[in-house]
Scaffold this motif. Structure first.
Motif, PDB file in Angstrom:
ATOM      1  N   TYR A 558     -26.166  24.161 -86.124  1.00 42.14           N
ATOM      2  CA  TYR A 558     -26.110  25.460 -85.447  1.00 42.14           C
ATOM      3  C   TYR A 558     -26.834  26.547 -86.237  1.00 42.14           C
ATOM      4  O   TYR A 558     -27.701  27.247 -85.704  1.00 42.14           O
ATOM      5  N   ARG A 559     -26.503  26.683 -87.507  1.00 39.18           N
ATOM      6  CA  ARG A 559     -27.046  27.800 -88.276  1.00 39.18           C
ATOM      7  C   ARG A 559     -28.549  27.672 -88.490  1.00 39.18           C
ATOM      8  O   ARG A 559     -29.259  28.681 -88.616  1.00 39.18           O
ATOM      9  N   HIS A 568     -25.440  35.839 -83.969  1.00 37.55           N
ATOM     10  CA  HIS A 568     -24.964  34.524 -83.523  1.00 37.55           C
ATOM     11  C   HIS A 568     -23.904  34.009 -84.510  1.00 37.55           C
ATOM     12  O   HIS A 568     -24.166  33.126 -85.325  1.00 37.55           O
ATOM     13  N   GLY A 570     -21.343  32.178 -83.969  1.00 39.40           N
ATOM     14  CA  GLY A 570     -21.059  30.764 -83.718  1.00 39.40           C
ATOM     15  C   GLY A 570     -19.623  30.365 -83.965  1.00 39.40           C
ATOM     16  O   GLY A 570     -19.352  29.248 -84.428  1.00 39.40           O
ATOM     17  N   THR A 572     -16.082  28.833 -83.890  1.00 44.16           N
ATOM     18  CA  THR A 572     -15.617  27.561 -83.323  1.00 44.16           C
ATOM     19  C   THR A 572     -14.101  27.495 -83.206  1.00 44.16           C
ATOM     20  O   THR A 572     -13.570  26.494 -82.718  1.00 44.16           O
ATOM     21  N   ARG A 578     -15.934  30.316 -87.919  1.00 41.74           N
ATOM     22  CA  ARG A 578     -16.756  29.113 -87.719  1.00 41.74           C
ATOM     23  C   ARG A 578     -16.329  28.072 -88.751  1.00 41.74           C
ATOM     24  O   ARG A 578     -16.962  27.897 -89.793  1.00 41.74           O
ATOM     25  N   GLN A 595     -25.273  24.206 -79.132  1.00 41.28           N
ATOM     26  CA  GLN A 595     -24.508  25.279 -78.501  1.00 41.28           C
ATOM     27  C   GLN A 595     -23.026  25.121 -78.807  1.00 41.28           C
ATOM     28  O   GLN A 595     -22.556  24.026 -79.133  1.00 41.28           O
ATOM     29  N   ILE A 596     -22.316  26.223 -78.719  1.00 41.80           N
ATOM     30  CA  ILE A 596     -20.865  26.222 -78.893  1.00 41.80           C
ATOM     31  C   ILE A 596     -20.245  26.436 -77.515  1.00 41.80           C
ATOM     32  O   ILE A 596     -20.465  27.472 -76.879  1.00 41.80           O
TER      33      ILE A 596
END
Length: 618
Positions: A558-559, A568, A570, A572, A578, A595-596
């Protein structure tokens, strides 16, 4: 009398034995018939025994058309049938073995019965699951299985019996193989390896006993029901002792009494509840007395507890309630719980029981199945160019939402989302007792490992895969934290998929265990994902896992695509952190999209969000 057929390269001969004195007799389970007709084929130094019932002659025991020749009809008055032939084998954790058998039935999905067992198993409650040995049984119209060691257990049991059914009136092949050197059990249905279990960790799951392999089991349903209800009563007694000592401490220190809504708070955090009742100065001795009674609750499967969120799905919440100063049992709920664990009298047919001291390969199991039935060939591509990977902590097995209370089943929603997103491999955490259900719904292969069995919920981490799982590897000192599955995408393409859950103190153990796999990532790429319970250093957190992996050469899926933490973040986890991540390693992988997934139109099933990454793979 039993007939043996012994084969070798030079000659074949028949001989008869008029007694079972040549067998090392094991303890019998109840009073049942001895199945004495069999066919024995010796393969080199190892033997493969096939019990085929073709020569069974008895007025008491009924035969019928089997998958080949005659099969055995198993009824209530006939069981257990004990197989003295199995006395030639060691079906325990020290030895390789394989067991295959054909079964068919047309009973309703509500009837549950033991099929083939190597231990007593009169109910499927937690205590029975932990009894040393293994068992195949039928539940919800499909197959189920369990192995126990006395203090530990692994169970495959699900309530979506329309998938892989047994009660459709057709013959089905069930089987298990055990590789002692790996500590690995594989379960098969109709020639396909559906589940893989690792039993090897620091403690191990040492299943062994002195029971003879048996078909069916004698069931006293009334006695079993009474026994389970007694356990629920014992749970009420433990809760009552906690209530009594809490009230004593509260009253002594000027606090108020308990209300009917206080039971869960009392179990989860009695010290906080004391403060709410106006007690601010309870002494250490009083607090220790309360805690002592509270700890006793964990010894009963019906009164286990954890954080308040978990208590929403704990048996305690629905079985017990507080009325005045007394603990009461919801009798209707108690019967519902108990009836789920009881067995009915058997009513099924069985044939071609194959016993071996060798580990059948998946290919050999397919060959066993296709001796009698056709198997649809899997369309295996010569090369796969893309793969979609998901990482997801599904929250206490994904059982927080039910049709009865919410109008939707969170396990089904998890399946719906994974299907919609076309996930090929899933690194799952807090799988607990739902991994087999979800894998069956998806039609995927399923792998997990013995671990702490936290609060009797089942195993934590797992890997689910569209593609066959060739092998699994688990660090002995961190079986709760890591599971690696080597997945065969094609005949020439493999990938390591590693599911993780941490306490960071365990990460160095995991990293060192897999370092040789990391070193060959350019040949076999690695996906390393899970719930790390820590924010990566790149996001302003502190994570030894993130720091070590990135330094080694892994990429944060993701990062790496969204380097700006501000635009962003992100997240979770529902609290805005995250703490779940997916890392990958190897020049054959290229991340094209990550994507999350944090919402779903008709309700989201977990407190963690799904990470979904698309890769091209060379």
């Amino acid at each position: 009398m039993c007939i043996f057929k012994k084969r070798n390269k030079k000659k074949e001969k028949m001989f008869r034995i008029n007694s079972f004195k040549s067998f090392r007799r094991k303890k019998l389970i109840g009073i049942g018939a001895l199945i004495t007709m069999l066919h024995v084929q010796f393969l080199g130094a190892q033997s493969n025994v096939i019990v085929d019932f073709e020569t069974l002659k008895s007025n008491k025991h009924q035969s019928l058309n089997g998958v080949s020749g005659k099969g055995l009809l198993v009824k209530a008055d006939d069981v257990p049938f004990q197989l003295p032939q199995s006395d030639q084998f060691d079906f325990d954790f020290k030895n390789d073995f394989s067991v295959m058998f054909w079964v068919k039935t047309e009973v309703s999905s509500s009837e549950r019965a033991v099929l083939l067992s190597q231990k007593p198993f009169v109910t499927s409650d937690l205590e029975s699951q932990k009894i040393p040995g293994w068992v195949f049984y039928m539940s919800d119209g499909t197959w189920a299985w369990n192995v126990g060691s006395g203090s530990r257990r692994i169970t495959y049991e699900r309530d979506n019996g329309s998938i892989m059914p047994l009660n459709d009136g057709a013959w089905h092949l069930l089987g298990m193989t055990y590789d002692a050197s790996k500590g690995e059990i594989r379960l098969y249905y109709d020639g396909i390896n559906r589940a893989i279990y690792n039993l090897s960790d620091q403690k191990g799951l040492k299943f062994e006993n002195d029971y003879m392999l048996s078909i069916g089991q004698s069931i006293d349903r009334a006695e079993s029901k009474k026994d389970r209800l007694d356990h629920i009563d014992q749970g009420a007694e433990k809760l009552q002792k906690l209530v009594d000592v809490f009230l004593e401490v509260s009253v002594k220190n000027g606090g108020s009494s308990l209300s009917s809504d206080d039971l869960i708070d009392l179990v989860v955090d009695p010290e906080m509840l004391l403060q709410q009742k106006g007690v601010n100065g309870a002494g250490e001795e009083d607090l220790e007395r309360i805690e002592g009674k509270r700890k006793e609750l964990k010894k009963n499967p019906y009164t286990v507890y954890q954080v308040k969120d978990f208590m929403q799905v704990a048996p305690l919440k629905t079985l017990y309630y507080l009325k005045g100063k007394s603990i009461k049992i919801d009798k209707k709920e108690a019967l519902r719980f108990v009836n789920k664990e009881l067995f009915s009298s058997p009513n099924f047919a069985i044939d071609q029981i194959s016993l071996s001291q060798m580990v059948f390969t998946p290919k050999e199991v397919v060959e066993e199945y296709t001796k009698f039935k056709g198997l649809k060939k899997l369309n295996k591509s010569n090369k796969i160019e893309t793969i979609t990977a998901a990482v997801w902590n599904i929250h206490h097995g994904g059982i927080h939402n039910t049709l009865e209370e919410d109008g939707w089943d969170s396990r089904k929603r998890i399946v719906e989302m994974l299907k919609a997103k076309n996930a090929d491999v899933i690194m799952m955490q807090e799988t607990y007792s739902s991994g087999d259900f979800i894998a069956a719904e998806l039609g995927y292969y399923f792998a997990t490992t013995v671990d702490w069995d936290y609060l009797n919920q089942g195993t934590n981490i797992s890997v689910l895969s569209r593609y066959p799982i060739d092998e699994i590897s688990v660090p002995e000192k961190a079986s709760f934290m890591n599971l690696c599955a080597k997945i065969a995408l094609t005949d020439s393409q493999d990938i390591y998929v590693m599911s993780n859950w941490y306490g960071m103190s365990s990460f160095p153990i995991v990293f060192d265990f897999h370092k040789n796999r990391f070193e060959t990532a350019d040949e076999i790429p690695v996906l390393f994902g899970g719930d790390f319970n820590a924010i990566p250093n790149t996001d302003g957190g502190e994570s030894i896992a993130a720091e070590t992996l990135l330094k080694y050469g892994f990429t944060d899926a993701y990062r790496s695509l969204y380097p700006n933490v501000q635009t962003h973040p992100g997240y979770t986890f529902q609290d805005g952190r995250r703490i779940d991540q997916l890392y990958y390693l190897g020049k054959k992988l290229k991340n094209t999209n990550t994507q999350i997934i944090s919402s779903w139109p008709e309700g989201f099933p977990s407190d963690h969000y799904m990470i979904l990454s698309d890769f091209t793979i060379k």
